[in-house]
Design an enzyme around this catalytic site. Sequence first.
Site, PDB file in Angstrom:
ATOM      1  N   ASP A   1       0.803  -1.216   0.000  1.00 18.44           N
ATOM      2  CA  ASP A   1       0.000   0.000   0.000  1.00 18.44           C
ATOM      3  C   ASP A   1       0.834   1.263   0.000  1.00 18.44           C
ATOM      4  OD1 ASP A   1      -2.005   1.768   0.360  1.00 18.44           O
ATOM      5  OD2 ASP A   1      -2.799   0.870   2.175  1.00 18.44           O
TER       6      ASP A   1
ATOM      7  N   HIS B   1      -9.634  -0.622  -7.927  1.00 20.93           N
ATOM      8  CA  HIS B   1      -9.228   0.566  -7.175  1.00 20.93           C
ATOM      9  C   HIS B   1      -8.004   1.235  -7.800  1.00 20.93           C
ATOM     10  CE1 HIS B   1      -9.004   3.061  -3.561  1.00 20.93           C
ATOM     11  NE2 HIS B   1      -7.711   2.807  -3.507  1.00 20.93           N
TER      12      HIS B   1
END
Length: 434
Positions: free
Chosen positions: A243, A342
């Site tokens: 991330d 995403h």
Amino acid sequence: MADQSLSKTRTPAAPGLPAAEDTAAPAGVSRRRLLTTAGTTGLVLGAAGGAVGYAAAPSGATPLTSLGEERVPFHVKHQPGITTPAQARGHLVAFDLTASAGRKEAAALLRRWSDTARRLMAGEPAASGDTDVARDAGPSSLTVTFGFGHSFFARTGLEKQRPVSLDPLPDFSSDHLDKNRSNGDLWVQIGANDALVAFHALRALQKDAGSAARVRWQMNGFNRSPGATAHPMTVRNLMGQVDGTRNPEPTESDFDRRIWVPESGGSDPAWMANGSYAVVRRIRMLLDDWEELSAREQEAVIGRRKSDGAPLSAPSGGGETTEMDLEKTDADGNLVVPINAHARITRPDQNGGAAMLRRPFSYHDGFDADGVPDAGLLFICWQADPLRGFVPVQRKLDRGDALSAFIRHEASGLFAVPGGAAEGEYVGQRLLEG
């Protein structure tokens, strides 16, 4: 998340998920109209990435005894805690001024807070009433960052100095916001690589508030500890995803324009020179639902491989930084990176170049009566203008991000964070004494 993922662990960036880059409001469209038509939400769950990476022994390991020695200066051009590598522990706390406090009391409070922050960041005790919690530790990369909320200006009679960029964020359809844990007159971000050092700062600042301000809300976060991985790498979030892959880098030529308020020539008031705007969101991850998905299904939601963060479209041997091929299809003609993934939706080139520096912390606040974890992301992103950074990406996510089914936005805040204090000054002095 967001494909400018939550922050990068390798650079003075931040922890988060994927995200977006630079954008400008369309010609002929007013700021007010953009805010009121900002669609509904999904939020860049992603956005800044992780703490700085450290190599494990024997190749360049960071001895534990050295962690406490790292010191971040307080008197700098931009406040610390923005481009500082994300720390292992963090606290976010918002205060409201008390009924009897005004501009004079607020100035005295910021003066006390700045002095305490300077001392603690240098590894020194507070000026008075130190609790000795961090007595045996060094600075441990402690940073303290201060910001002003929209309500602060009316409380202090400084409405004319309130930036237009601090106008309230639009409502988003996926918001489930708790007003008691949102906004606030004053905001403080604390980060450190030692839990006791971080708590020591939190307690010292809360005591410094005295009769001038009271805690409105407070949240605790964490990141991976330095030295926890065998080699420098981007942090993982609580969904297990790498991330922070596409966070803007301070070395990029347009970083300053995207993240910092200019010293002159902009629309912001002079006291915001060299500052930035922080959007803070408490994003709960619905982990029980997420963990019911197979690894393959999770990867389709994000658009990246779970193992190493590489795009699903990456060729053999590709890695996290391999450019994503949005047009690549499989043998059946289906897009390899799904249309609602995403990482696809949050790409800068899918959002007019909207850019923000994401620097969040993960959080876990226990379990509810049914054993469901209250855990997720304390999302923090920085930009020169939220309307051109956070809002465009959040609006796009609102329209069909696959990740939206697995997250919930439960608290929100927007804060004006002025530039750093020069020697002999305190944070916000140009506003409060100008």
